[in-house]
Motif scaffolding. Structure first.
Motif, mmCIF file in Angstrom:
data_model
loop_
_atom_site.group_PDB
_atom_site.id
_atom_site.type_symbol
_atom_site.label_atom_id
_atom_site.label_comp_id
_atom_site.label_asym_id
_atom_site.label_seq_id
_atom_site.Cartn_x
_atom_site.Cartn_y
_atom_site.Cartn_z
ATOM 1 N N ILE A 27 37.800 42.145 -72.316
ATOM 2 C CA ILE A 27 38.824 42.405 -71.322
ATOM 3 C C ILE A 27 38.219 42.202 -69.944
ATOM 4 O O ILE A 27 37.005 42.181 -69.798
ATOM 5 C CB ILE A 27 39.321 43.868 -71.399
ATOM 6 C CG1 ILE A 27 38.096 44.797 -71.412
ATOM 7 C CG2 ILE A 27 40.194 44.094 -72.600
ATOM 8 C CD1 ILE A 27 38.403 46.215 -71.093
ATOM 9 N N ARG A 45 26.546 36.570 -65.931
ATOM 10 C CA ARG A 45 25.120 36.883 -66.031
ATOM 11 C C ARG A 45 24.896 37.925 -67.128
ATOM 12 O O ARG A 45 23.987 37.817 -67.938
ATOM 13 C CB ARG A 45 24.664 37.421 -64.677
ATOM 14 C CG ARG A 45 23.175 37.468 -64.453
ATOM 15 C CD ARG A 45 22.893 37.525 -62.955
ATOM 16 N NE ARG A 45 23.455 38.728 -62.346
ATOM 17 C CZ ARG A 45 22.758 39.850 -62.125
ATOM 18 N NH1 ARG A 45 21.507 39.900 -62.401
ATOM 19 N NH2 ARG A 45 23.331 40.909 -61.596
ATOM 20 N N LYS A 46 25.782 38.933 -67.156
ATOM 21 C CA LYS A 46 25.634 40.012 -68.126
ATOM 22 C C LYS A 46 25.846 39.518 -69.545
ATOM 23 O O LYS A 46 25.438 40.145 -70.509
ATOM 24 C CB LYS A 46 26.646 41.128 -67.819
ATOM 25 C CG LYS A 46 26.177 42.052 -66.738
ATOM 26 C CD LYS A 46 25.116 42.979 -67.271
ATOM 27 C CE LYS A 46 23.947 43.083 -66.328
ATOM 28 N NZ LYS A 46 22.857 43.907 -66.833
ATOM 29 N N ARG A 47 26.553 38.398 -69.693
ATOM 30 C CA ARG A 47 26.816 37.896 -71.033
ATOM 31 C C ARG A 47 25.927 36.719 -71.379
ATOM 32 O O ARG A 47 26.154 36.031 -72.362
ATOM 33 C CB ARG A 47 28.293 37.496 -71.148
ATOM 34 C CG ARG A 47 29.169 38.714 -71.254
ATOM 35 C CD ARG A 47 30.623 38.373 -71.381
ATOM 36 N NE ARG A 47 31.351 39.531 -71.873
ATOM 37 C CZ ARG A 47 31.586 40.617 -71.155
ATOM 38 N NH1 ARG A 47 31.181 40.683 -69.915
ATOM 39 N NH2 ARG A 47 32.237 41.637 -71.676
ATOM 40 N N MET A 93 39.009 43.616 -65.800
ATOM 41 C CA MET A 93 39.839 44.608 -65.127
ATOM 42 C C MET A 93 39.728 44.447 -63.617
ATOM 43 O O MET A 93 38.660 44.185 -63.080
ATOM 44 C CB MET A 93 39.381 46.000 -65.553
ATOM 45 C CG MET A 93 40.240 47.126 -65.041
ATOM 46 S SD MET A 93 40.025 48.597 -66.083
ATOM 47 C CE MET A 93 40.870 49.821 -65.106
ATOM 48 N N TYR A 131 28.528 37.955 -61.808
ATOM 49 C CA TYR A 131 27.950 39.094 -62.534
ATOM 50 C C TYR A 131 28.386 39.185 -64.008
ATOM 51 O O TYR A 131 27.539 39.320 -64.892
ATOM 52 C CB TYR A 131 28.255 40.394 -61.780
ATOM 53 C CG TYR A 131 27.649 41.626 -62.391
ATOM 54 C CD1 TYR A 131 26.308 41.930 -62.205
ATOM 55 C CD2 TYR A 131 28.416 42.481 -63.173
ATOM 56 C CE1 TYR A 131 25.756 43.059 -62.778
ATOM 57 C CE2 TYR A 131 27.860 43.618 -63.746
ATOM 58 C CZ TYR A 131 26.531 43.899 -63.549
ATOM 59 O OH TYR A 131 25.980 45.013 -64.127
ATOM 60 N N PRO A 132 29.706 39.076 -64.301
ATOM 61 C CA PRO A 132 30.115 39.168 -65.712
ATOM 62 C C PRO A 132 29.496 38.055 -66.569
ATOM 63 O O PRO A 132 29.206 38.279 -67.740
ATOM 64 C CB PRO A 132 31.637 39.005 -65.664
ATOM 65 C CG PRO A 132 32.030 39.180 -64.261
ATOM 66 C CD PRO A 132 30.848 38.911 -63.397
ATOM 67 N N MET A 171 30.703 48.098 -66.306
ATOM 68 C CA MET A 171 30.773 48.255 -67.760
ATOM 69 C C MET A 171 31.809 47.318 -68.365
ATOM 70 O O MET A 171 31.589 46.745 -69.431
ATOM 71 C CB MET A 171 31.065 49.713 -68.124
ATOM 72 C CG MET A 171 29.782 50.531 -68.147
ATOM 73 S SD MET A 171 29.999 52.278 -67.828
ATOM 74 C CE MET A 171 30.981 52.792 -69.187
ATOM 75 N N VAL A 172 32.928 47.139 -67.676
ATOM 76 C CA VAL A 172 33.930 46.186 -68.156
ATOM 77 C C VAL A 172 33.368 44.765 -68.066
ATOM 78 O O VAL A 172 33.609 43.925 -68.923
ATOM 79 C CB VAL A 172 35.235 46.301 -67.335
ATOM 80 C CG1 VAL A 172 36.168 45.145 -67.657
ATOM 81 C CG2 VAL A 172 35.926 47.624 -67.613
ATOM 82 N N ASP A 173 32.566 44.525 -67.032
ATOM 83 C CA ASP A 173 31.997 43.193 -66.827
ATOM 84 C C ASP A 173 30.879 42.859 -67.807
ATOM 85 O O ASP A 173 30.326 41.768 -67.755
ATOM 86 C CB ASP A 173 31.462 43.058 -65.398
ATOM 87 C CG ASP A 173 32.576 42.786 -64.398
ATOM 88 O OD1 ASP A 173 33.673 42.432 -64.848
ATOM 89 O OD2 ASP A 173 32.335 42.919 -63.193
ATOM 90 N N GLY A 174 30.501 43.829 -68.654
ATOM 91 C CA GLY A 174 29.541 43.482 -69.690
ATOM 92 C C GLY A 174 28.264 44.287 -69.686
ATOM 93 O O GLY A 174 27.361 44.016 -70.468
ATOM 94 N N ALA A 221 32.327 46.727 -72.588
ATOM 95 C CA ALA A 221 31.722 45.397 -72.516
ATOM 96 C C ALA A 221 32.113 44.528 -73.700
ATOM 97 O O ALA A 221 32.153 43.304 -73.606
ATOM 98 C CB ALA A 221 30.202 45.526 -72.437
ATOM 99 N N ARG A 237 35.522 34.980 -66.404
ATOM 100 C CA ARG A 237 34.998 35.076 -67.759
ATOM 101 C C ARG A 237 35.990 34.603 -68.812
ATOM 102 O O ARG A 237 35.657 34.524 -69.974
ATOM 103 C CB ARG A 237 34.625 36.528 -68.014
ATOM 104 C CG ARG A 237 33.365 36.659 -68.788
ATOM 105 C CD ARG A 237 33.086 38.106 -69.049
ATOM 106 N NE ARG A 237 34.065 38.658 -69.951
ATOM 107 C CZ ARG A 237 34.754 39.755 -69.705
ATOM 108 N NH1 ARG A 237 34.588 40.408 -68.597
ATOM 109 N NH2 ARG A 237 35.628 40.198 -70.582
ATOM 110 N N ARG A 254 36.461 37.778 -60.056
ATOM 111 C CA ARG A 254 35.476 38.339 -60.976
ATOM 112 C C ARG A 254 36.114 38.572 -62.348
ATOM 113 O O ARG A 254 35.450 38.488 -63.379
ATOM 114 C CB ARG A 254 34.943 39.654 -60.397
ATOM 115 C CG ARG A 254 33.699 40.148 -61.075
ATOM 116 C CD ARG A 254 33.149 41.359 -60.367
ATOM 117 N NE ARG A 254 34.087 42.454 -60.384
ATOM 118 C CZ ARG A 254 33.910 43.605 -59.731
ATOM 119 N NH1 ARG A 254 32.843 43.791 -58.991
ATOM 120 N NH2 ARG A 254 34.807 44.558 -59.798
#
Lengths: 277, 366
Positions: B77, B101-103, B79, B98-99, A173-176, B73, B150, B146
């Motif tokens: 930030i 890809r999610k964005r 973590m 992953y971060p 969730m933090v990762d997006g 999200a 970002r 990770r």
């Protein structure tokens, strides 16, 4: 023989007779299904057939409603499996992750349903399904089987999900990811062995069930294999052994294929748990 | 500029209030440690900042933006978790990407950023492995990667080093300091390890029972602890704390600790007579000379210095003396205390007394 080989030998001596004992009826079923009618009742019985014939298979497929029953069983088993997996995955996730009043009570009540013998539930369930207008349909079987499989599936998946660290979802969730995204990206892959176990359990239950199918359904359009094969080949005066064996072989094949395919997922999945520091 | 502001933030779980009301302003580019014993609310504070817990009251803003209704999200930030929380079914490269890809970062850019981070953290040989095939230190670096990939505006670190062995922890501490210096990003670091907090932070927020005790640079926390709790919590071995009485003596003041009498500058006479708690740091005790006698209870040589436990009447003291052991348990030695570096706290609520002795001395640089 060295000492190191001895335990393996003993294990073989114990397991092989067991395997043969368990496999013999299956083997006999296979052999009987390809024996010509004339060889079936010889005394003493011949173990191996003298001639091989596929006549019984042809007759089952062409002269009976076997394919209709097969289709019914497949529809019921697949629908039940899908329904159980979807509901149980979401339900188990909710039981593990969200705090709400009566959560533990709900989880216990779900298991409580297993304390009742299924025979006790037949009449009320039948009456309910009649009122819902589902009597004598495939949907009635799906509903009944789902109600059996769901409690067990919920508990199985609940323990699986409880083993998935909450930090993984938090990280996603933090990762997006949204909560649903984190669920799909992180929780589902982690719960895959549990999901496969649940699916296998539900499929086998729906595929092999006999009693409820006998009570809830009495037309060929909605009859599954278990009751269908029995009613068409076993009458009060005669049992069509060769046809029965041919039908039984074809009934077992889907399960054997599915098991063979998923077995490696079942075992390999268990090693892939969360990471601990 | 990314300032992080906690404004009267409150957190309660049911009837249990864990954080009654937190006010904290973290300036852009700071490395702030939230330090305290377990259960002090530091992790909850971080999780509220991340959006993983909802505050029961008050306001949190990141870079001037109220984040109350923003999911994690959208808070910009990253973590790092104590458990690393690496996705077990993904390879190292997939974990780090992953971060991005999610964005919806385009594939070529994902590859470039992955390569940069992998080079920075020396992860190149590990990219195709799964997390379970890595050692603890390697997993830690992947988790860091990770977070870094970002380029977020605030980094949150939740006890990231506590699962590592001592040598690796010291190494990663140095790497984190270097990383913070190079990136200049705001970092919020939760730890119960005062050594980590003292060495890495620009400022430390010491917490106890959900209440902020002191928020200051490490040197000030050490030299001028705001209350008895901070005084006892920070420093190894910890500061000796003893009940004492401040007495008026003609124009001046005297501090009576058991049988010991210490003369203090005259301005302390204003408050006298009153009960106080006096704090003495181990390095502020001089052993071998002085007006008082103490029994040596225990001698602990650490190599470059020796920790000596002393007993003077009812008063238990710990002294830190440079070099190897010259004393033996059971002998009696003379000792003195550095009067200019005594700490005085109110006997009732333990706050640091304004008429403090060290108020006139500037904090030593750490």
């Amino acid at each position: 023989m060295t000492n190191r080989q001895r335990p393996a030998l003993i294990a073989s001596l114990v397991t092989w007779p067991l395997v043969l004992l368990i496999a013999f009826p299956l083997l006999w079923m296979l052999l009987t299904s390809v024996k010509p009618q004339a060889e079936l009742f010889t005394t003493p019985p011949d173990f191996l057939p003298n001639a091989i014939t596929f006549e019984h298979y042809r007759r089952v497929l062409e002269e009976t409603a076997f394919l209709q029953y097969f289709r019914n069983s497949l529809v019921v088993a697949v629908s039940t499996t899908l329904l159980v997996v979807v509901v149980a995955v979401l339900g188990a996730y909710s039981l593990v992750r969200f705090a709400y009043r009566g959560r533990e009570l709900l989880a216990s009540l779900v298991l409580f349903t297993y304390l009742l013998p299924s025979v006790v539930l037949i009449s009320p369930l039948y009456l309910m399904l009649v009122k819902l207008g589902l009597a004598n349909t495939l949907a009635s079987l799906v509903a009944a089987y789902t109600s059996f499989a769901l409690p067990y599936a919920l508990w199985l998946l609940r323990s699986f999900m409880a083993g998935i660290p909450e930090d993984l979802e938090a990280a996603a969730m933090v990762d997006g990811a949204s909560r649903m995204g984190a669920f799909v990206d992180v929780v589902l892959p982690q719960a895959l062995p549990g999901i496969i176990s649940t699916a296998l359990f539900s499929f086998i239950l729906a595929w092999n069930e006999y009693l409820y199918a006998l009570v809830l359904v009495n037309s060929d359009e909605a009859r599954p294999l278990t009751t269908g094969v029995m009613t068409m080949l076993i009458s009060a005066f005669n049992i069509e052994w060769s046809l029965l064996m041919a039908a039984s072989v074809m009934m077992s094949v889907p399960l054997i294929v599915i098991f063979a395919f998923f077995q490696k997922y079942l075992t390999s999945g268990f090693g892939a748990g969360g990471v601990k520091g | 500029m990314v300032q992080v502001v906690f404004d009267k933030v409150r957190k309660a779980f049911g009837d249990t209030v864990t954080i009654p009301g937190l006010d904290l302003v973290i300036e852009s580019g700071e490395f702030v440690s939230l330090l305290g014993p377990s259960g002090c609310g530091k992790s909850t504070t971080l999780r509220m900042l991340a959006g993983l817990e909802q505050p029961s009251g008050g306001r949190i803003s990141i870079g001037g933006r109220d984040v109350a209704n923003l999911p994690p999200a959208e808070r910009d930030i990253a973590m790092v978790f104590q458990s690393y929380a690496l996705y077990p079914h993904m390879t190292v490269a997939e974990n780090i990407r992953y971060p991005l890809r999610k964005r919806g970062v385009p594939k070529p850019e994902q590859a470039t950023r992955l390569a940069e981070v992998a080079a920075l953290l020396q992860l190149e040989p590990l990219l195709d492995r799964k997390p379970r095939q890595l050692s603890g230190g390697q997993q830690q670096r992947v988790a860091l990667g990770r977070a870094l990939v970002r380029d977020p505006s605030v980094f949150l670190l939740d006890e990231p080093l506590s699962n590592l062995d001592a040598a690796l922890r010291a190494h990663m501490r140095a790497e984190l300091i270097e990383l913070h210096r190079r990136l200049g990003k705001t970092m919020v670091y939760v730890t119960h390890d005062q050594l980590e907090a003292m060495t890495m932070s620009t400022r430390i927020a010491v917490m106890k029972d959900g209440v902020l005790q002191q928020f200051a640079p490490p040197a000030e926390i050490y030299d001028r602890p705001a209350n008895r709790f901070v005084a006892g919590f920070i420093g190894t071995p910890s500061m000796a704390l003893a009940e004492a009485t401040l007495l008026r003596d003609g124009g001046g003041a005297r501090l009576q600790i058991g049988a010991m009498m210490i003369d203090l500058p005259g301005r302390h006479a204003a408050a006298a007579p009153c009960a106080v708690t006096v704090g003495i740091r181990p390095e502020d005790i001089v052993v071998g000379q002085g007006p008082w006698q103490a029994l040596v209870r225990l001698v602990e040589p650490t190599g470059h210095e020796t920790i000596v436990a002393l007993e003077a009447g009812d008063l238990a003291l710990t002294a830190r003396i440079p070099g190897g052991p010259r004393l033996h348990a059971g002998e009696t030695v003379a000792f003195d205390v550095n009067r200019a570096r005594l700490h005085l706290f109110a006997a009732d609520d333990g706050h640091r007394l304004a008429l403090d002795i060290t108020d006139t001395t500037p904090p030593r640089s750490a």
